[in-house]
Structures are given as structure tokens and as C-alpha cells.
Design a protein around this motif. Structure first.
Motif, mmCIF file in Angstrom:
data_model
loop_
_atom_site.group_PDB
_atom_site.id
_atom_site.type_symbol
_atom_site.label_atom_id
_atom_site.label_comp_id
_atom_site.label_asym_id
_atom_site.label_seq_id
_atom_site.Cartn_x
_atom_site.Cartn_y
_atom_site.Cartn_z
ATOM 1 N N LEU A 55 0.789 -1.165 0.104
ATOM 2 C CA LEU A 55 0.125 0.082 -0.077
ATOM 3 C C LEU A 55 1.046 1.385 -0.076
ATOM 4 C CD1 LEU A 55 -2.892 -0.898 2.514
ATOM 5 C CD2 LEU A 55 -2.866 -1.102 0.104
ATOM 6 N N HIS A 56 2.265 1.096 -0.240
ATOM 7 C CA HIS A 56 3.038 2.392 0.029
ATOM 8 C C HIS A 56 2.536 3.627 -0.936
ATOM 9 C CE1 HIS A 56 5.330 0.705 -3.251
ATOM 10 N NE2 HIS A 56 5.813 2.107 -3.542
ATOM 11 N N ASP A 57 2.101 3.422 -1.974
ATOM 12 C CA ASP A 57 1.545 4.443 -2.843
ATOM 13 C C ASP A 57 0.441 4.630 -3.132
ATOM 14 O OD1 ASP A 57 4.323 5.220 -3.542
ATOM 15 O OD2 ASP A 57 4.511 4.288 -5.507
ATOM 16 N N ILE A 58 -0.699 4.141 -2.066
ATOM 17 C CA ILE A 58 -1.862 4.156 -2.203
ATOM 18 C C ILE A 58 -2.422 5.623 -2.458
ATOM 19 C CG2 ILE A 58 -2.725 3.973 0.298
ATOM 20 C CD1 ILE A 58 -4.088 1.681 -2.633
ATOM 21 N N GLY A 59 -1.894 6.679 -1.672
ATOM 22 C CA GLY A 59 -2.258 7.819 -1.674
ATOM 23 C C GLY A 59 -2.113 8.841 -3.272
ATOM 24 N N ILE A 60 -1.506 8.091 -4.202
ATOM 25 C CA ILE A 60 -1.229 8.641 -5.612
ATOM 26 C C ILE A 60 -2.533 9.125 -6.065
ATOM 27 C CG2 ILE A 60 -0.446 8.231 -7.858
ATOM 28 C CD1 ILE A 60 1.949 7.001 -6.413
ATOM 29 N N LYS A 61 -3.436 8.202 -6.006
ATOM 30 C CA LYS A 61 -4.636 8.553 -6.701
ATOM 31 C C LYS A 61 -5.428 9.869 -6.062
ATOM 32 C CE LYS A 61 -8.347 5.272 -8.540
ATOM 33 N NZ LYS A 61 -9.210 4.333 -7.979
ATOM 34 N N VAL A 62 -5.656 9.986 -4.772
ATOM 35 C CA VAL A 62 -5.963 11.055 -4.228
ATOM 36 C C VAL A 62 -5.282 12.464 -4.313
ATOM 37 C CG1 VAL A 62 -6.736 12.067 -1.919
ATOM 38 C CG2 VAL A 62 -7.383 9.717 -2.329
ATOM 39 N N CYS A 63 -4.041 12.099 -4.456
ATOM 40 C CA CYS A 63 -3.173 13.309 -4.606
ATOM 41 C C CYS A 63 -3.312 13.798 -6.081
ATOM 42 C CB CYS A 63 -1.635 12.845 -4.425
ATOM 43 S SG CYS A 63 -1.266 12.549 -2.660
ATOM 44 N N GLU A 64 -3.602 13.053 -6.931
ATOM 45 C CA GLU A 64 -3.770 13.382 -8.417
ATOM 46 C C GLU A 64 -5.042 13.985 -8.624
ATOM 47 O OE1 GLU A 64 -0.734 10.137 -10.965
ATOM 48 O OE2 GLU A 64 -2.930 9.784 -10.681
ATOM 49 N N GLU A 65 -5.958 13.608 -7.830
ATOM 50 C CA GLU A 65 -7.241 14.246 -7.914
ATOM 51 C C GLU A 65 -7.249 15.584 -7.153
ATOM 52 O OE1 GLU A 65 -9.795 11.330 -6.212
ATOM 53 O OE2 GLU A 65 -9.682 9.881 -8.005
#
Length: 163
Positions: A55-65
Motif C-alpha cells: 500500500l505504500h503508494d496508495i495515496g497517489i490517486k487521491v493526490c492526483e485528484e
């Protein structure tokens, strides 16, 4: 059922259609698990490390949005909340260390714990390959960041560098 397998299933579902992001997470997980086993990390820390690596990069989607960016510091900020939802849905207990690792995987100072060090090294190994990092940059990171015997060995052998 194996929680790591279920977590991978959730990662794939969450990143539906994004084969690059899914592949990245699975490669980081594979390196992290292998390094940890060879470094003789205990089962509890190994489980937390594997979970964080997935899950280390799981925040990318939220960051892009939210920010139109996948900046590492933004990932550290947004990732733990997304990870918490997924981990709690799988009835994970004692998730604080996993969330800490996700929230710090782009912070390379004051690295406390073998699990933290290994996650950073595994992520760099995959990023070097995926980003076609030049040899001099790899050598610099190797010298300044890599600490585990296995991580150093992997880096030297994969990228054909000498210390």
C-alpha cells in the motif's frame, strides 16, 4: 484466508486498470519481502512491512485528484487515510506501524527500524529500474541511503555498480 493475498486483491481493485501502479506495488512488495527474509526480520515486522509495501503508494490517486500531483510528500500526507480504510475493511489490527511506514516512505532521515529501511530500499530498487535512473544517481543513493546488507547486494548486482 491469507491477509497479504487479500490486501493485494484490494490493491488491484482500488487501482483498477492502472497496471503500472499495480505492478510497481507488487515489485516493491516482492523486493521488500525478500530483503526482509534474508535480513532475518521477525514475522510481526515482516507482516507489517509486506502490508506497507503493498500500500505504500496508495495515496497517489487521491493526490492526483486533489493536487494534480503525485509528489512524494503529498503521498505521505494522503496515503495513510486511504490505507486505513482498506486495512480496517480487512479487519487488520495494530495498523499504526503500517500507516507510519506509508506516511514516511519518502522521508530518508531518521529512519527508525529495519522495516522502514527495507521499504525505502525496495522502493528505490523498483524506481531505479522503472525510471531508467542513470548510474551516477544510483551510486549516490546507494552510498547515502542503502544500509541493509541484502539491499546493497541487490542494488550492486541489479544495476552492475561497485561500491
Amino acid at each position: 484466508m491469507n491477509k497479504i493475498a487479500l490486501l493485494i486483491q484490494e490493491l488491484i481493485k482500488y487501482n483498477h486498470g492502472d497496471k503500472k501502479r499495480i505492478g510497481h506495488a507488487l515489485k516493491v512488495h516482492s523486493y521488500a519481502k525478500t530483503i526482509a527474509i534474508l535480513e532475518k526480520v521477525n514475522e510481526y515486522d515482516l507482516f507489517n512491512l509486506e502490508s506497507a509495501a503493498i500500500l505504500h503508494d496508495i495515496g497517489i490517486k487521491v493526490c492526483e485528484e486533489k493536487y494534480n500531483s503525485a509528489n512524494g510528500k503529498l503521498q505521505e500526507k494522503e496515503g495513510p487515510a486511504v490505507a486505513r480504510e482498506i486495512l480496517e475493511s480487512l479487519d487488520y489490527k495494530n495498523i499504526n506501524r503500517i500507516l507510519f511506514l506509508i506516511g514516511h516512505h519518502h522521508t530518508y532521515t531518521n529512519v527508525a527500524g529495519m522495516d522502514y529501511q527495507i521499504l525505502i530500499e525496495a522502493d528505490f530498487l523498483v524506481n531505479f529500474e522503472e525510471e531508467n535512473t542513470d548510474t551516477e544517481a544510483i551510486k549516490k543513493v546507494y552510498k547515502n541511503i542503502f544500509k541493509t546488507k541484502t539491499g546493497k547486494e541487490f542494488c550492486r548486482n541489479i544495476f552492475d555498480i561497485s561500491p
